[in-house]
Scaffold this motif. Structure first.
Motif, mmCIF file in Angstrom:
data_model
loop_
_atom_site.group_PDB
_atom_site.id
_atom_site.type_symbol
_atom_site.label_atom_id
_atom_site.label_comp_id
_atom_site.label_asym_id
_atom_site.label_seq_id
_atom_site.Cartn_x
_atom_site.Cartn_y
_atom_site.Cartn_z
ATOM 1 N N LEU A 1 0.810 -1.213 0.000
ATOM 2 C CA LEU A 1 0.000 0.000 0.000
ATOM 3 C C LEU A 1 0.847 1.268 0.000
ATOM 4 N N LEU A 2 1.935 1.256 0.752
ATOM 5 C CA LEU A 2 2.649 2.501 1.009
ATOM 6 C C LEU A 2 3.906 2.691 0.181
ATOM 7 N N ARG A 3 4.385 1.652 -0.484
ATOM 8 C CA ARG A 3 5.549 1.792 -1.338
ATOM 9 C C ARG A 3 5.116 1.961 -2.787
ATOM 10 N N ALA A 4 5.787 2.851 -3.499
ATOM 11 C CA ALA A 4 5.456 3.089 -4.908
ATOM 12 C C ALA A 4 6.754 3.110 -5.714
ATOM 13 N N VAL A 5 6.867 2.209 -6.647
ATOM 14 C CA VAL A 5 8.075 2.097 -7.470
ATOM 15 C C VAL A 5 7.869 2.889 -8.765
ATOM 16 N N PRO A 6 8.775 3.803 -9.085
ATOM 17 C CA PRO A 6 8.639 4.550 -10.348
ATOM 18 C C PRO A 6 8.840 3.622 -11.536
ATOM 19 N N PRO A 7 8.110 3.848 -12.635
ATOM 20 C CA PRO A 7 8.268 2.988 -13.820
ATOM 21 C C PRO A 7 9.645 3.092 -14.438
ATOM 22 N N THR A 8 10.270 4.243 -14.342
ATOM 23 C CA THR A 8 11.650 4.452 -14.786
ATOM 24 C C THR A 8 12.372 5.259 -13.721
ATOM 25 N N PRO A 9 13.692 5.180 -13.654
ATOM 26 C CA PRO A 9 14.417 5.881 -12.589
ATOM 27 C C PRO A 9 14.139 7.381 -12.517
ATOM 28 N N GLN A 10 13.923 8.036 -13.625
ATOM 29 C CA GLN A 10 13.725 9.487 -13.652
ATOM 30 C C GLN A 10 12.262 9.871 -13.866
ATOM 31 N N ALA A 11 11.356 8.966 -13.643
ATOM 32 C CA ALA A 11 9.942 9.257 -13.899
ATOM 33 C C ALA A 11 9.445 10.363 -12.973
ATOM 34 N N PRO A 12 8.751 11.377 -13.514
ATOM 35 C CA PRO A 12 8.199 12.443 -12.664
ATOM 36 C C PRO A 12 6.920 11.972 -11.978
ATOM 37 N N MET A 13 6.603 12.594 -10.865
ATOM 38 C CA MET A 13 5.343 12.310 -10.191
ATOM 39 C C MET A 13 4.245 13.201 -10.754
ATOM 40 N N LEU A 14 3.029 12.696 -10.747
ATOM 41 C CA LEU A 14 1.891 13.434 -11.265
ATOM 42 C C LEU A 14 1.512 14.562 -10.307
ATOM 43 N N ASP A 15 0.733 15.498 -10.814
ATOM 44 C CA ASP A 15 0.233 16.562 -9.956
ATOM 45 C C ASP A 15 -0.700 15.959 -8.901
ATOM 46 N N PRO A 16 -0.585 16.369 -7.647
ATOM 47 C CA PRO A 16 -1.425 15.775 -6.590
ATOM 48 C C PRO A 16 -2.919 15.887 -6.859
ATOM 49 N N LEU A 17 -3.353 16.993 -7.460
ATOM 50 C CA LEU A 17 -4.780 17.134 -7.732
ATOM 51 C C LEU A 17 -5.242 16.169 -8.821
ATOM 52 N N ASP A 18 -4.356 15.812 -9.746
ATOM 53 C CA ASP A 18 -4.695 14.794 -10.731
ATOM 54 C C ASP A 18 -4.881 13.434 -10.062
ATOM 55 N N LEU A 19 -4.046 13.142 -9.078
ATOM 56 C CA LEU A 19 -4.187 11.887 -8.331
ATOM 57 C C LEU A 19 -5.514 11.859 -7.592
ATOM 58 N N ARG A 20 -5.842 12.966 -6.962
ATOM 59 C CA ARG A 20 -7.122 13.046 -6.257
ATOM 60 C C ARG A 20 -8.287 12.854 -7.228
ATOM 61 N N HIS A 21 -8.197 13.435 -8.416
ATOM 62 C CA HIS A 21 -9.259 13.312 -9.422
ATOM 63 C C HIS A 21 -9.413 11.864 -9.887
ATOM 64 N N LYS A 22 -8.292 11.168 -10.052
ATOM 65 C CA LYS A 22 -8.355 9.763 -10.472
ATOM 66 C C LYS A 22 -9.041 8.913 -9.409
ATOM 67 N N VAL A 23 -8.754 9.183 -8.147
ATOM 68 C CA VAL A 23 -9.405 8.442 -7.065
ATOM 69 C C VAL A 23 -10.894 8.737 -7.054
ATOM 70 N N GLN A 24 -11.244 10.007 -7.154
ATOM 71 C CA GLN A 24 -12.661 10.368 -7.143
ATOM 72 C C GLN A 24 -13.423 9.668 -8.258
ATOM 73 N N ALA A 25 -12.803 9.567 -9.433
ATOM 74 C CA ALA A 25 -13.464 8.915 -10.564
ATOM 75 C C ALA A 25 -13.708 7.434 -10.301
ATOM 76 N N GLN A 26 -12.825 6.808 -9.521
ATOM 77 C CA GLN A 26 -12.969 5.379 -9.250
ATOM 78 C C GLN A 26 -13.876 5.095 -8.070
ATOM 79 N N TYR A 27 -14.189 6.105 -7.265
ATOM 80 C CA TYR A 27 -15.029 5.913 -6.085
ATOM 81 C C TYR A 27 -16.168 6.939 -6.114
ATOM 82 N N PRO A 28 -17.082 6.811 -7.051
ATOM 83 C CA PRO A 28 -18.153 7.810 -7.175
ATOM 84 C C PRO A 28 -19.125 7.813 -5.996
#
Length: 409
Positions: A48-75
């Motif tokens: 749950l708490l560990r997150a592996v980047p797909p590539t070593p230099q992969a950027p993280m998404l904007d936090p509000l985009d993450l929140r939006h993705k969660v909201q879409a999956q839990y209507p």
């Protein structure tokens, strides 16, 4: 006066200690573990708490985009809290809250924490915080529930608040009992100075029997750790009995900032405010910059955003940062609260420097949570937690031995 007071304080310390021993032993043991909450939680629930980047230099998404993705999956729930500070290699956690049903009652979601890979937006899992029936992924949150409420929610929280209040009183009773009795002939040239007579209370008598050593561990151990024991006791009152005891007492002694929680609740939750999450973030950044200039502090980074659709006529936004007014190592609580539709500033809260009462509470709670001064203080607070357990045990041993001695007469 001291001689008349001492027998009464002996009774207070004895019976308070016996009453509190089990509670304090549990609080000390769980508290020693919770100093390492994040590390233990990641150990117990790496999926749950560990997150592996797909590539070593992969950027993280904007936090509000993450929140939006969660909201879409839990209507069926509302993602009302969005983390704005992301840590490389760690999942982002989004909080879910219940929505009103057809009868107007809140429908609590089966799980209230959703963990998201910050690099991809993939949902890694979810849990109902503190529900030990879900297994290992809730082990550390359950320990937290034991620590502050005996896992009994409001009833346990109140009970441990009363325990903390009695502990606060007992801190002073126990310390008084270590003081040496006054000499009858205080004017004698050969009278031992008071501090020298108090010195044995701080020492251990090694090699003089187990009872004396146990007694000294209890007395000296309590003296050497007294300041932190008092901080833990009184801050626990602040956590568990803040409305009933802590706030009324401290507000008579110190100034406090206005409590925005006193705002009236909205008649209906406003789930679609005029300011959406992105716009609210911009307003929060602007208001925070203005307040930084007015109050003379600097912003070090964003921490989180909260939308409360039930407060005020339109709901409110809470924008929170870590600033130079924060003293904690890992979190920030400097915040602005504003109207969810108009963006009007409603309240500013600064953890230190604005009101003495709030500054004191910030220090008390930060010390309690070992959120200061990095690893050395966390190690110290782990030791203090163990000391609380040992003081409870040694106090019980003293009482048992004295009772056995009385019965043997």
């Amino acid at each position: 006066m001291k001689l008349a007071l001492r027998p009464w304080l002996v009774l207070v310390h004895r019976w308070a200690g016996l009453t509190l021993a089990g509670f304090l032993a549990l609080a000390g043991l769980t508290g020693a573990l919770l100093v390492w909450y994040e590390e233990l939680d990641a150990w117990a629930s790496p999926h749950l708490l560990r997150a592996v980047p797909p590539t070593p230099q992969a950027p993280m998404l904007d936090p509000l985009d993450l929140r939006h993705k969660v909201q879409a999956q839990y209507p069926g729930a509302y993602a009302a809290v969005a983390p704005l500070h992301l840590t490389p290699g760690h999942a982002a956690m989004v909080r879910l809250f219940g929505l009103p049903g057809s009868a107007g009652q809140l429908q609590e979601p089966p799980n209230d924490q959703v963990f998201v890979n910050p690099y991809t937006g993939e949902v890694l899992g979810e849990r109902k915080w503190g529900d030990i029936t879900q297994g290992m992924k809730n082990l550390v949150p359950f320990i937290y529930r034991l620590h502050y409420s005996l896992a009994l929610d409001k009833a346990g929280e109140t009970l441990l608040g009363i325990v903390a209040l009695l502990w606060t009183v007992d801190c002073f009773a126990g310390a008084w009992l270590t003081l040496p009795a006054p000499k009858r002939n205080r004017l004698s040239r050969h009278a031992t100075p008071w501090l020298l007579r108090w010195r044995p209370s701080w020492q251990l008598r090694v090699g003089q029997g187990t009872y004396k050593l146990n007694f000294d561990l209890h007395r000296a151990g309590g003296l050497w750790t007294w300041a932190m024991l008092f901080v833990l006791a009184w801050s626990s009152v602040a956590f568990n009995l803040h409305q009933e005891v802590y706030d009324p007492l401290m507000s008579t002694l110190f100034d406090h900032q206005r409590d925005e929680q006193g705002q009236a609740k909205a008649s209906r939750p406003n789930l679609a405010p005029a300011l959406d999450w992105a716009a609210a973030r911009e307003v929060g950044q602007q208001l925070m910059a203005e307040q930084a200039g007015l109050h003379g502090f600097s912003v070090m980074g964003e921490t989180l955003m909260v939308h409360d659709p039930r407060r005020g006529p339109h709901g409110i936004w809470r924008y929170q940062v870590r600033s130079s007014r924060d003293i904690r190592d890992r979190w920030g609580s400097t915040q602005v609260i504003f109207d969810a539709d108009t963006g009007e500033l409603l309240h500013v809260w600064l953890p230190t420097g604005a009101a003495a009462g709030d500054t004191i509470r910030t220090w008390l709670t930060s010390l309690h949570m070992a959120a200061l001064w990095g690893m050395p203080f966390r190690l110290l607070m782990t030791g203090i937690g163990v000391a609380v357990v040992l003081l409870s045990i040694t106090g019980l041993v003293i009482w048992v031995r004295k009772r056995q001695a009385r019965e043997a007469r």
